[in-house]
Design a protein around this motif. Structure first.
Motif, PDB file in Angstrom:
ATOM      1  N   PRO A 387      67.510  21.358  37.181  1.00 57.38           N
ATOM      2  CA  PRO A 387      67.569  22.455  38.219  1.00 57.38           C
ATOM      3  C   PRO A 387      65.930  22.334  37.270  1.00 57.38           C
ATOM      4  O   PRO A 387      65.300  21.872  36.829  1.00 57.38           O
ATOM      5  CB  PRO A 387      68.125  23.905  37.518  1.00 57.38           C
ATOM      6  CG  PRO A 387      68.311  23.477  36.351  1.00 57.38           C
ATOM      7  CD  PRO A 387      68.341  22.173  36.235  1.00 57.38           C
ATOM      8  N   GLN A 388      64.800  23.163  38.625  1.00 55.90           N
ATOM      9  CA  GLN A 388      63.434  22.894  37.694  1.00 55.90           C
ATOM     10  C   GLN A 388      62.788  24.410  36.797  1.00 55.90           C
ATOM     11  O   GLN A 388      62.679  25.192  37.519  1.00 55.90           O
ATOM     12  CB  GLN A 388      62.327  23.080  38.946  1.00 55.90           C
ATOM     13  CG  GLN A 388      60.568  22.351  39.120  1.00 55.90           C
ATOM     14  CD  GLN A 388      60.426  22.579  39.939  1.00 55.90           C
ATOM     15  OE1 GLN A 388      60.618  22.726  41.263  1.00 55.90           O
ATOM     16  NE2 GLN A 388      58.666  22.543  39.778  1.00 55.90           N
ATOM     17  N   LYS A 391      59.927  26.636  37.376  1.00 63.47           N
ATOM     18  CA  LYS A 391      59.480  27.514  38.410  1.00 63.47           C
ATOM     19  C   LYS A 391      60.495  29.101  38.515  1.00 63.47           C
ATOM     20  O   LYS A 391      59.989  29.667  38.785  1.00 63.47           O
ATOM     21  CB  LYS A 391      59.618  27.130  40.239  1.00 63.47           C
ATOM     22  CG  LYS A 391      60.928  26.748  40.398  1.00 63.47           C
ATOM     23  CD  LYS A 391      61.444  26.185  41.580  1.00 63.47           C
ATOM     24  CE  LYS A 391      62.963  26.815  41.514  1.00 63.47           C
ATOM     25  NZ  LYS A 391      63.166  25.610  43.167  1.00 63.47           N
ATOM     26  N   ARG A 392      60.734  29.280  36.873  1.00 62.15           N
ATOM     27  CA  ARG A 392      61.427  29.956  36.737  1.00 62.15           C
ATOM     28  C   ARG A 392      61.093  30.932  35.621  1.00 62.15           C
ATOM     29  O   ARG A 392      61.192  31.271  34.627  1.00 62.15           O
ATOM     30  CB  ARG A 392      63.102  29.496  36.630  1.00 62.15           C
ATOM     31  CG  ARG A 392      63.990  29.442  38.067  1.00 62.15           C
ATOM     32  CD  ARG A 392      65.231  29.240  37.403  1.00 62.15           C
ATOM     33  NE  ARG A 392      65.795  28.566  39.103  1.00 62.15           N
ATOM     34  CZ  ARG A 392      66.084  27.401  39.593  1.00 62.15           C
ATOM     35  NH1 ARG A 392      65.093  26.759  39.472  1.00 62.15           N
ATOM     36  NH2 ARG A 392      66.553  27.800  40.304  1.00 62.15           N
ATOM     37  N   TYR A 395      60.339  27.101  31.550  1.00 60.39           N
ATOM     38  CA  TYR A 395      60.022  25.867  30.191  1.00 60.39           C
ATOM     39  C   TYR A 395      58.557  26.011  29.756  1.00 60.39           C
ATOM     40  O   TYR A 395      58.278  26.077  30.786  1.00 60.39           O
ATOM     41  CB  TYR A 395      60.059  24.761  32.039  1.00 60.39           C
ATOM     42  CG  TYR A 395      60.145  23.271  31.055  1.00 60.39           C
ATOM     43  CD1 TYR A 395      61.128  23.139  30.150  1.00 60.39           C
ATOM     44  CD2 TYR A 395      59.247  22.747  30.906  1.00 60.39           C
ATOM     45  CE1 TYR A 395      61.335  21.807  29.578  1.00 60.39           C
ATOM     46  CE2 TYR A 395      59.517  21.166  31.127  1.00 60.39           C
ATOM     47  CZ  TYR A 395      60.688  21.059  29.703  1.00 60.39           C
ATOM     48  OH  TYR A 395      61.080  19.121  29.201  1.00 60.39           O
ATOM     49  N   ARG A 396      58.329  25.699  28.971  1.00 56.61           N
ATOM     50  CA  ARG A 396      57.008  25.561  27.987  1.00 56.61           C
ATOM     51  C   ARG A 396      56.569  26.453  28.374  1.00 56.61           C
ATOM     52  O   ARG A 396      56.452  27.231  27.346  1.00 56.61           O
ATOM     53  CB  ARG A 396      56.040  24.423  29.350  1.00 56.61           C
ATOM     54  CG  ARG A 396      56.366  23.346  29.289  1.00 56.61           C
ATOM     55  CD  ARG A 396      56.077  22.372  27.413  1.00 56.61           C
ATOM     56  NE  ARG A 396      57.003  22.019  26.883  1.00 56.61           N
ATOM     57  CZ  ARG A 396      56.829  20.134  27.017  1.00 56.61           C
ATOM     58  NH1 ARG A 396      56.012  20.549  27.655  1.00 56.61           N
ATOM     59  NH2 ARG A 396      58.030  19.549  26.787  1.00 56.61           N
TER      60      ARG A 396
ATOM     61  N   ASP C  82      67.035  20.350  43.647  1.00 57.85           N
ATOM     62  CA  ASP C  82      66.523  22.077  43.484  1.00 57.85           C
ATOM     63  C   ASP C  82      64.664  21.761  42.857  1.00 57.85           C
ATOM     64  O   ASP C  82      63.541  23.299  42.746  1.00 57.85           O
ATOM     65  CB  ASP C  82      66.709  22.772  41.641  1.00 57.85           C
ATOM     66  CG  ASP C  82      66.245  23.858  41.961  1.00 57.85           C
ATOM     67  OD1 ASP C  82      67.306  24.513  42.255  1.00 57.85           O
ATOM     68  OD2 ASP C  82      65.626  24.460  40.278  1.00 57.85           O
ATOM     69  N   TRP C  83      64.372  21.100  43.246  1.00 58.04           N
ATOM     70  CA  TRP C  83      63.034  20.329  43.470  1.00 58.04           C
ATOM     71  C   TRP C  83      62.214  20.271  45.177  1.00 58.04           C
ATOM     72  O   TRP C  83      63.177  20.324  45.958  1.00 58.04           O
ATOM     73  CB  TRP C  83      62.852  19.483  42.962  1.00 58.04           C
ATOM     74  CG  TRP C  83      63.294  19.241  41.502  1.00 58.04           C
ATOM     75  CD1 TRP C  83      64.443  19.736  41.244  1.00 58.04           C
ATOM     76  CD2 TRP C  83      62.515  19.289  39.437  1.00 58.04           C
ATOM     77  NE1 TRP C  83      64.632  19.823  39.416  1.00 58.04           N
ATOM     78  CE2 TRP C  83      63.165  19.748  38.952  1.00 58.04           C
ATOM     79  CE3 TRP C  83      60.930  19.491  39.757  1.00 58.04           C
ATOM     80  CZ2 TRP C  83      63.001  19.328  37.546  1.00 58.04           C
ATOM     81  CZ3 TRP C  83      60.738  19.202  38.884  1.00 58.04           C
ATOM     82  CH2 TRP C  83      61.611  19.077  37.687  1.00 58.04           C
ATOM     83  N   TYR C 151      52.781  20.925  37.983  1.00 61.77           N
ATOM     84  CA  TYR C 151      53.509  21.938  38.446  1.00 61.77           C
ATOM     85  C   TYR C 151      52.541  23.280  38.408  1.00 61.77           C
ATOM     86  O   TYR C 151      52.821  24.170  39.158  1.00 61.77           O
ATOM     87  CB  TYR C 151      55.256  21.980  38.130  1.00 61.77           C
ATOM     88  CG  TYR C 151      55.982  20.889  38.691  1.00 61.77           C
ATOM     89  CD1 TYR C 151      56.213  20.342  39.880  1.00 61.77           C
ATOM     90  CD2 TYR C 151      56.042  19.977  37.758  1.00 61.77           C
ATOM     91  CE1 TYR C 151      56.617  19.250  40.682  1.00 61.77           C
ATOM     92  CE2 TYR C 151      56.356  18.542  38.519  1.00 61.77           C
ATOM     93  CZ  TYR C 151      57.015  18.157  39.142  1.00 61.77           C
ATOM     94  OH  TYR C 151      57.387  17.132  40.072  1.00 61.77           O
ATOM     95  N   ILE C 250      65.428  12.845  40.941  1.00 62.87           N
ATOM     96  CA  ILE C 250      65.941  13.084  41.473  1.00 62.87           C
ATOM     97  C   ILE C 250      65.478  12.926  43.298  1.00 62.87           C
ATOM     98  O   ILE C 250      66.382  13.524  44.340  1.00 62.87           O
ATOM     99  CB  ILE C 250      64.703  14.831  40.976  1.00 62.87           C
ATOM    100  CG1 ILE C 250      65.396  14.933  39.503  1.00 62.87           C
ATOM    101  CG2 ILE C 250      65.217  15.656  42.316  1.00 62.87           C
ATOM    102  CD1 ILE C 250      64.341  15.844  39.271  1.00 62.87           C
TER     103      ILE C 250
END
Lengths: 463, 463, 463
Positions: A387-388, A391-392, A395-396, C82-83, C151, C250
């Motif tokens: 999953p991305q 965007k949630r 991550y990082r 999911d992307w 992103y 993906i």
């Protein structure tokens, strides 16, 4: 002893969520907890316990001040599997007086002086005959050995080699003011319920007289655990047994056969206060969940430790792991019994156990139980590719450091392995990461609807 | 050779009950047994054996003085699987004479001088032509190599490099007084029956001429084993084969296909008399009961040893472990063939084998067979908690030392593991204890009605 | 780059029969192949690639000169699991000019100077504000780091620490002449069909700008592999993907779900040109056939190498090995990413990759694929005892040396293990022999009707 200091760290409303393994190891005031345990040990130390009798009863009643222990009495003669509940032994006094009437061996000075379960005796005899009933430790001339004669009616005295050397060849008055009569075997039981019937057994033996590590340390650790757990939300019920060794475990199992199936995991606690490394002895199954949880916690503890294979010798794990019972019960100790010279001697005293070691044993026990409590199975709800996370905000952007509490690698491991079959402990083992990091990752992913807990609890088969 | 010295140690009426592994290693007069084997080896040494012919026949007839061996004759041309029984080879004399008529190479001095299976030849030729038929070992100039040409009609002489250097460039008279004609392949078979059809195969090759370790040592060990076993109560039948290598094993298997299924375990015996450590080579299955028994015995022998993985090269285990036969047959040797310089040379002589090494190989073989004989499965009749051993006189009161013969720990292991599935060897392996200690513990517990033998023999699957 | 030099070595009409592993390691002109790869790398090096845009397109079009690559365009906004396919990024120029109008940071000198995916900017600002958008590597003051912001819409410049030190506190003109607009994500796909639908996936990322090892080396290796394979008889179809990292994998998986099931094995190729040892990272399954084949080839390579356990971090194996895809895809690299200082810096340049290392990586890749191509199961048609190899000219008479190409031991291993269940790789692993020796032995035995190929292809389950 106040365990409230632990509770806010370990638990919150929904479970053990805040148990932070790092805090347990470094902080959480292990020393303060250990000091509370030391106070309980000091209080219990003078009492002359045995596998039955008033010393055992008095000990259990003192524990009732700490936790709501129920005392059970099982009458002499009760058949328990292959065994019979023995006569109850009580002792008021015992001594050997020399010709001058001086107590040269005196039960009042140390209850170890009398062979535990000695039949009453009141006679005069010469040194030669007396010597047949005397036990010493020549290798440690100042220590008194601890001896018992539970299942053979006999009597005797234990004394230091130095004391023995001072005995002259004269007539002695020998008195053991004991009774060995029909009565009861007493044990203490504390059941801490939870909605499910699945339970964890915590067992310690409470039959040794003035010996601190074996097993007042185990008793104190069980009490601390019980206090910590009673205030906490739990997935499992917990059953605490304070029992005389061997015959107590056999008695409980024989009288509670219907409950044995509820016990999913268990720990025998014994000898946890000396200066040695923690040792976990595996259950008969060898790879039960408790075995893996304990090995995981000790491996990540950053401290010396040993994992011992199962063997049918030792403490009450012998009974819990007999082939017709076969529970997933391991044993937590420090230096294994019989491998330190102070074992079963007067040198196993208040100086032989240490507050910091007791506190660390509590921390390790709580962390092991925390693994069991939280070892769920999860399903990745987005299993096709990653999953991305970005965007949630997972991550990082959240930093992903140990301080922030959620490791990116732990999240990737959980996502990759969460197929509903792997438990969090499976994932922790495969990833090499600490269970707590994996659990936190799973929690974060669940909050973002990337993970769903497998509700149907899949019992973890022994492997 | 008299094996009666062993029998009272190994056996009594009800089986191998008195086989005491410690005695086997330290005592039981391994040296005397080895000396008897040495006498047999010395008697057989001068005979010129081959894969067929009178030398082989004479050897087997001498063995008939020791054990009631039956001789089988299989005619030349018989089809045995992919092979054909070859012509029978016999030789009376062979030499190379120089111009003066002196025998410079003489079969009468050593039968190794003639390439085994050489066709008859009687010619004169110069040194150059002769040399095309001469074989030496330049690296060991005083040794005669051993060479064969079974499946290609050819002739030749083997000699030492020193001998070769002495040959002048002159005309020689070459004579090989051999015959290669239709006849029979001979082998010896001794079947020692028992009520059940399950049997153990003991196989050794008997086709090598004057070579002591390879394989007169294997022949002597097989004879000693047969003598020891014939007088003893047994669970298994035993089949002893004294056969020419490769073609003999193939012939027996081809002509006895119906019996192959009865063979539950087997050992190929070869090269057991040299000074090297015992080597056990596993069967193709890799974890057959014989593999585990042999590894267990060698591991507890207190002597250097090696366990070799299966490979499809070597002696007749190649045939027994071919995929369409696939028997649980391993190989017991000392230094593996081809890894010592004396292999297949005149240096594999009477000085290369040793009575004490032969005796130790016998002791190890008997102990391996004892494991197979006694490797039962038992059921703990008191599986819930430990039984009270003390009231039966089994605990402490019997001392429990190695001398007394029954170890308390061994009893606890047997009780803990005897669930009808674990064999005594399983228990010995898990406990780390010697099989014999476990067996004695099981025997004592059975006598006290704490254990029941699982009568339905569960065949041990290869693992 | 001409791969025809390889083809006669690797293949003949009936398959990979002539692939001689020894030649692959020692000879086959690995250096010449590596030099051809170096020429391709040098040609692609200056192009500013990203995960979308014309640099990526230009790269793929250059590859079309080598292999018949098809270019796919996937529109911005396409949902892929999911992307979402991002906007297309293109850049013409970028610089920072000082007060004198000199380009102190210049995209024309190195495309690494611009943070990849920087939004357009054209402004004047002081040094303080500019510095918020500057990235350096203080530990390596002469290197330019490589940074991206795919992103999160942002802009920035990368420069050496030395350059940064030379910037005065003055006003700068900042220009990034880029566009970030709806467009397409481009990737290249080359499908090399075979009669069956089973295929092998070869995947490399093609989105990094002027970086040689990461991943022009992977691109060049995939091209060389494709050229070698396209002329060769094959059992499998091969699919080559040249894709932007993460989003490309993906996208392909999301748009080709129906084809995923055909992929039986796969390799991600990345960072194969540096001076370090070859590293193979296992698939999520951990013992897939590709994992075993790669480990076998590297183990027998005679060169330093490492086998890495799977972890969910790295390159596109993350996606191929996500739990809902779970392909048997491993990764071949040299020094793992992130463990060498040149990683993601301007020091990953043409001097950091080496023709001989690229050639060796090609040889290893071909040998791994050769194992997969030839890893059949065979049945011994003469399973009872050994067949008589001598009468077929297969024993001794052919020499049996490595030079002659057919090892006797390999034949014995194949005959012993060829039960229709063991694959040739199983046999190679058990015997410790190189796969190629086992394959040649099987071929020789098949020619002599001693072996039959198991026609019903048994898919090798992950173990």
């Amino acid at each position: 002893m106040n365990a409230t200091g632990i509770i806010p760290i370990l638990f919150h409303e929904n479970g053990w969520k805040d148990l932070n393994a790092q805090q347990l190891q470094n902080g959480f005031d292990a020393l303060a907890e250990g000091q509370a345990m030391m106070r309980l040990i000091a209080e219990l130390y003078p009492i002359c316990r045995s596998i039955t009798g008033d010393g055992l009863r008095e000990t259990l009643r003192l524990l009732q001040k700490e936790i709501p222990l129920e005392l059970r009495e099982v009458p002499t003669g009760t058949q328990v599997f292959d065994w019979t509940v023995p006569k109850e032994w009580n002792i008021r006094d015992a001594y050997v007086k020399n010709a001058k009437g001086e107590r040269v061996i005196d039960f009042q000075k140390s209850n170890l002086h009398v062979v535990n379960y000695s039949v009453p005796v009141r006679r005069r005899m010469g040194l030669a005959e007396l010597k047949e009933h005397l036990h010493t430790l020549p290798a440690h001339p100042d220590w008194i050995p601890y001896r018992t004669s539970y299942y053979k009616e006999d009597w005797g005295f234990c004394l230091s080699e130095t004391q023995l050397a001072g005995l002259k060849d004269e007539e002695y008055e020998v008195c053991i003011d004991s009774t060995l009569e029909d009565g009861n075997l007493t044990y203490g039981e504390y059941f801490l319920p939870r909605e499910t019937r699945d339970e964890v057994l915590i067992s310690c033996h409470a039959c040794h007289p003035s010996l601190c590590n074996d097993n007042l340390s185990g008793i104190a650790l069980a009490v601390s655990l019980a206090r910590a757990l009673q205030a906490a939300p739990r997935r499992y019920s917990y059953r605490f047994l304070f029992i005389p060794g061997t015959i107590g475990a056999i008695t409980w199992l024989a009288k509670n056969e219907a409950k044995i199936g509820n016990i999913k995991h268990g720990l025998v606690l014994t000898g946890v206060g000396d200066a040695g490394a923690l040792h976990y002895k595996k259950s008969r199954k060898g790879a039960a969940e408790i075995d893996r949880a304990a090995a995981h916690v000790l491996r990540h503890s950053g401290q010396p430790h040993e994992i011992l294979e199962f063997s049918p010798y030792g403490y009450d794990e012998r009974q819990y792991c007999s082939p017709g019972i076969d529970l997933s019960v391991g044993r937590l100790s420090r230096t294994p019994h019989g491998t330190f010279p102070e074992y079963h001697t007067s040198a196993d005293n208040l100086e032989f156990v240490h507050a910091d070691k007791l506190g660390q044993a509590l921390a390790a026990s709580l962390e092991i139980l925390s693994v069991l409590e939280n070892n769920g199975r999860y399903v990745n709800l987005n299993p096709k590719c990653e999953p991305q996370l970005g965007k949630r905000g997972l991550y990082r952007m959240v930093g992903g450091t140990a301080e922030a509490g959620i490791s990116e690698m732990a999240m990737l491991w959980v996502l990759n392995q969460a197929d509903g079959k792997n438990s969090l402990l499976d994932i922790a083992e495969r990833s090499g990461k600490r269970f707590e990091a994996i659990r936190k990752a799973a929690e974060a992913l669940e909050e973002h609807n990337l993970l769903r807990k497998e509700l149907k609890s899949v019992p973890q088969a022994a492997r």
